[in-house]
Every structure is written in structure tokens, then in C-alpha cells.
Design a protein around this motif. Structure first.
Motif, PDB file in Angstrom:
ATOM      1  N   TYR A  27       0.835  -1.213   0.000  1.00 30.46           N
ATOM      2  CA  TYR A  27       0.000   0.000   0.000  1.00 30.46           C
ATOM      3  C   TYR A  27       0.868   1.261   0.000  1.00 30.46           C
ATOM      4  N   LYS A  28       1.929   1.248   0.815  1.00 27.91           N
ATOM      5  CA  LYS A  28       2.812   2.417   0.847  1.00 27.91           C
ATOM      6  C   LYS A  28       3.524   2.604  -0.490  1.00 27.91           C
ATOM      7  N   ARG A  29       3.952   1.521  -1.107  1.00 32.62           N
ATOM      8  CA  ARG A  29       4.613   1.629  -2.407  1.00 32.62           C
ATOM      9  C   ARG A  29       3.652   2.178  -3.460  1.00 32.62           C
ATOM     10  N   GLN A  30       2.407   1.712  -3.428  1.00 32.55           N
ATOM     11  CA  GLN A  30       1.434   2.230  -4.375  1.00 32.55           C
ATOM     12  C   GLN A  30       1.164   3.711  -4.135  1.00 32.55           C
ATOM     13  N   ALA A  31       1.079   4.095  -2.839  1.00 27.63           N
ATOM     14  CA  ALA A  31       0.867   5.509  -2.534  1.00 27.63           C
ATOM     15  C   ALA A  31       2.062   6.353  -2.982  1.00 27.63           C
ATOM     16  N   GLU A  32       3.276   5.849  -2.765  1.00 22.57           N
ATOM     17  CA  GLU A  32       4.456   6.571  -3.219  1.00 22.57           C
ATOM     18  C   GLU A  32       4.484   6.682  -4.746  1.00 22.57           C
ATOM     19  N   LYS A  33       4.073   5.608  -5.407  1.00 18.61           N
ATOM     20  CA  LYS A  33       4.041   5.646  -6.874  1.00 18.61           C
ATOM     21  C   LYS A  33       3.054   6.685  -7.375  1.00 18.61           C
ATOM     22  N   GLN A  34       1.867   6.722  -6.759  1.00 18.05           N
ATOM     23  CA  GLN A  34       0.881   7.716  -7.153  1.00 18.05           C
ATOM     24  C   GLN A  34       1.364   9.127  -6.831  1.00 18.05           C
ATOM     25  N   GLY A  35       2.041   9.282  -5.678  1.00 22.53           N
ATOM     26  CA  GLY A  35       2.588  10.593  -5.339  1.00 22.53           C
ATOM     27  C   GLY A  35       3.652  11.048  -6.325  1.00 22.53           C
ATOM     28  N   MET A  36       4.518  10.116  -6.745  1.00 19.10           N
ATOM     29  CA  MET A  36       5.532  10.473  -7.735  1.00 19.10           C
ATOM     30  C   MET A  36       4.900  10.822  -9.073  1.00 19.10           C
ATOM     31  N   MET A  37       3.868  10.076  -9.461  1.00 18.70           N
ATOM     32  CA  MET A  37       3.185  10.412 -10.708  1.00 18.70           C
ATOM     33  C   MET A  37       2.535  11.790 -10.623  1.00 18.70           C
ATOM     34  N   ARG A  38       1.948  12.101  -9.459  1.00 17.21           N
ATOM     35  CA  ARG A  38       1.346  13.416  -9.273  1.00 17.21           C
ATOM     36  C   ARG A  38       2.401  14.512  -9.302  1.00 17.21           C
ATOM     37  N   ALA A  39       3.549  14.230  -8.676  1.00 19.86           N
ATOM     38  CA  ALA A  39       4.627  15.228  -8.679  1.00 19.86           C
ATOM     39  C   ALA A  39       5.153  15.452 -10.094  1.00 19.86           C
ATOM     40  N   VAL A  40       5.282  14.391 -10.854  1.00 26.32           N
ATOM     41  CA  VAL A  40       5.750  14.537 -12.243  1.00 26.32           C
ATOM     42  C   VAL A  40       4.747  15.334 -13.065  1.00 26.32           C
ATOM     43  N   GLU A  41       3.453  15.073 -12.840  1.00 22.11           N
ATOM     44  CA  GLU A  41       2.434  15.840 -13.554  1.00 22.11           C
ATOM     45  C   GLU A  41       2.512  17.319 -13.192  1.00 22.11           C
ATOM     46  N   ILE A  42       2.711  17.608 -11.895  1.00 22.06           N
ATOM     47  CA  ILE A  42       2.813  19.008 -11.474  1.00 22.06           C
ATOM     48  C   ILE A  42       4.034  19.673 -12.090  1.00 22.06           C
ATOM     49  N   LEU A  43       5.171  18.950 -12.090  1.00 18.52           N
ATOM     50  CA  LEU A  43       6.383  19.513 -12.683  1.00 18.52           C
ATOM     51  C   LEU A  43       6.210  19.757 -14.180  1.00 18.52           C
ATOM     52  N   ASN A  44       5.556  18.813 -14.854  1.00 21.51           N
ATOM     53  CA  ASN A  44       5.321  19.006 -16.287  1.00 21.51           C
ATOM     54  C   ASN A  44       4.394  20.198 -16.536  1.00 21.51           C
ATOM     55  N   LYS A  45       3.369  20.327 -15.678  1.00 26.42           N
ATOM     56  CA  LYS A  45       2.452  21.454 -15.829  1.00 26.42           C
ATOM     57  C   LYS A  45       3.171  22.773 -15.598  1.00 26.42           C
ATOM     58  N   LYS A  46       4.028  22.820 -14.559  1.00 28.41           N
ATOM     59  CA  LYS A  46       4.785  24.049 -14.299  1.00 28.41           C
ATOM     60  C   LYS A  46       5.749  24.354 -15.439  1.00 28.41           C
ATOM     61  N   ASP A  47       6.347  23.312 -16.001  1.00 27.60           N
ATOM     62  CA  ASP A  47       7.259  23.526 -17.124  1.00 27.60           C
ATOM     63  C   ASP A  47       6.514  24.097 -18.324  1.00 27.60           C
ATOM     64  N   ILE A  48       5.306  23.568 -18.564  1.00 22.37           N
ATOM     65  CA  ILE A  48       4.515  24.085 -19.686  1.00 22.37           C
ATOM     66  C   ILE A  48       4.118  25.539 -19.440  1.00 22.37           C
ATOM     67  N   GLU A  49       3.722  25.842 -18.201  1.00 22.75           N
ATOM     68  CA  GLU A  49       3.361  27.223 -17.882  1.00 22.75           C
ATOM     69  C   GLU A  49       4.565  28.157 -18.003  1.00 22.75           C
ATOM     70  N   LYS A  50       5.727  27.677 -17.582  1.00 19.95           N
ATOM     71  CA  LYS A  50       6.938  28.499 -17.692  1.00 19.95           C
ATOM     72  C   LYS A  50       7.275  28.767 -19.151  1.00 19.95           C
ATOM     73  N   ARG A  51       7.156  27.747 -19.979  1.00 20.84           N
ATOM     74  CA  ARG A  51       7.423  27.953 -21.404  1.00 20.84           C
ATOM     75  C   ARG A  51       6.417  28.917 -22.020  1.00 20.84           C
TER      76      ARG A  51
END
Length: 212
Positions: free
Chosen positions: A141-165
Motif C-alpha cells: 500500500y505504501k509503495r502504491q501511494a508513493e508511486k501515485q505521489g511520484m506520478m502526481r509530482a511529475v504531472e505538477i512539474l510538467n504542468k509548471k514547465d509548460i506554464e513556464k514555457r
């Protein structure tokens, strides 16, 4: 050339008797040994069928379904490496350590407080059987939660990168417009200055002090 074993067809006036129907024993049929000096070649085995594949199954040409046995099931599904490399799998180490620790603690506590050896061992095994799977599921369960958190963080970083561009593109567009406006303004000032110099120097565009 081999002798012709064919007999000429009997004519109409040839009598039909034993002599005419008997084949001459010297006229032997062609057997292929005449080319080897009368020696018979050894028998050769036919080549294997090309349609038969080694280790074929029921879905291949000439194959058959393997026998359903316990040995084949373990051979195809369970390997010895699955047991030797078990500790390297995710969450298995934590589950085993938690199960061993909980079994030792509960079984030891039962033994200290005067329970029988068999009862203490039963409590220890039961604690291990409950603690190890529970820890394994919690770890997954913790690994799945960490995986989802990392996916969410990557999505946020990609969104910020798109906004910055996008912001950089807007800034670059504004700078380009300002540069064009500045160029137009400078061109207008140069044109006005040239007209002013032409008006002050005469109709031919030369300064007043130049006579040549």
C-alpha cells in the motif's frame, strides 16, 4: 545401355503356347546396380520430415500436447530461483522481519508468563502468520501511494514547465513587439531628421557650405 526387357508384340500368325509366353531369363529388369558394377548400395534412411519441429506442441505441425504432471507444472511455473531470490523481492524483507519479530515477542512473552511450550510456539507461529502478511500488504500500500505521489509530482512539474514555457513565449512576443515598435520609431526619427537636413541645406539636399 541396359537391355530392353520388352518383348515384341506377337503377330497374328504366331502360335500362343508356353514358349511364346515365357520370358527369357537372361532379360532381367533394370535394378540400378548395373552402374555400380553389380554392387548393391547400402540402404539409406529417409531424411526427417521438415514439418516436424523439435519440441512441438499441439499447435505446431506434428506436435503433441505435453503431459500434465506435477513435475511439468513446477518446471514451467515455479523455479528454484523464486525461493533463493525471495528476499530480494519488494516488501518481502520487511514482512519477514516483522513476522519474525512479532512471533518472537509474543511467543517469548507467553513463555515468560508461564504458558506451556506448545502454547507459546503456537502463539509465535500465529503471530508470524498474521504479522508477515499484514506488513506485506501495508508495504505494498505504501509503495502504491508513493508511486501515485511520484506520478502526481511529475504531472505538477510538467504542468509548471509548460506554464513556464508559455510565460517565456509571451515575454518573447512582447519583447519582439517592443523591438518592432522601437525600430519603426527610429525609422521615423531618421526620416524626419533627413527631411530637416534637406530643408535647411537647400533643395538639392547638400549642406549650405558645400559648393561642389
Amino acid at each position: 545401355m541396359a537391355d530392353d526387357t520388352r518383348q515384341p508384340p506377337p503377330s497374328a500368325d504366331t502360335p500362343i503356347n508356353r514358349d511364346t509366353l515365357t520370358v527369357n531369363p537372361e532379360n532381367k529388369p533394370f535394378t540400378g546396380t548395373q552402374w555400380q558394377g553389380g554392387k548393391q548400395l547400402p540402404a539409406t534412411t529417409p531424411p526427417p520430415n521438415a514439418n516436424l519441429l523439435a519440441g512441438g506442441t499441439e499447435n505446431t505441425a506434428g506436435g503433441k500436447a505435453p503431459d500434465v504432471t506435477v513435475g511439468n507444472a513446477f518446471k514451467d511455473g515455479v523455479k528454484w530461483d523464486d525461493f533463493t531470490q525471495l528476499r530480494k523481492r519488494p516488501c518481502v524483507r520487511d514482512a519477514l522481519l516483522t513476522g519474525i519479530g512479532s512471533g518472537f515477542a509474543l511467543g517469548g512473552a507467553r513463555a515468560i508468563y508461564g504458558a506451556a511450550i506448545w502454547s507459546s510456539c503456537t502463539w509465535a507461529v500465529g503471530s508470524f502468520c498474521f504479522g508477515a502478511p499484514a506488513m506485506y500488504q501495508y508495504c505494498l500500500y505504501k509503495r502504491q501511494a508513493e508511486k501515485q505521489g511520484m506520478m502526481r509530482a511529475v504531472e505538477i512539474l510538467n504542468k509548471k514547465d509548460i506554464e513556464k514555457r508559455a510565460r517565456e513565449a509571451r515575454k518573447e512576443k512582447v519583447r519582439e513587439e517592443r523591438r518592432k515598435n522601437k525600430d519603426v520609431e527610429l525609422d521615423g526619427q531618421l526620416a524626419a531628421l533627413g527631411e530637416k537636413q534637406s530643408a535647411s541645406g537647400g533643395g538639392d539636399g547638400r549642406p549650405w557650405w558645400k559648393v561642389w
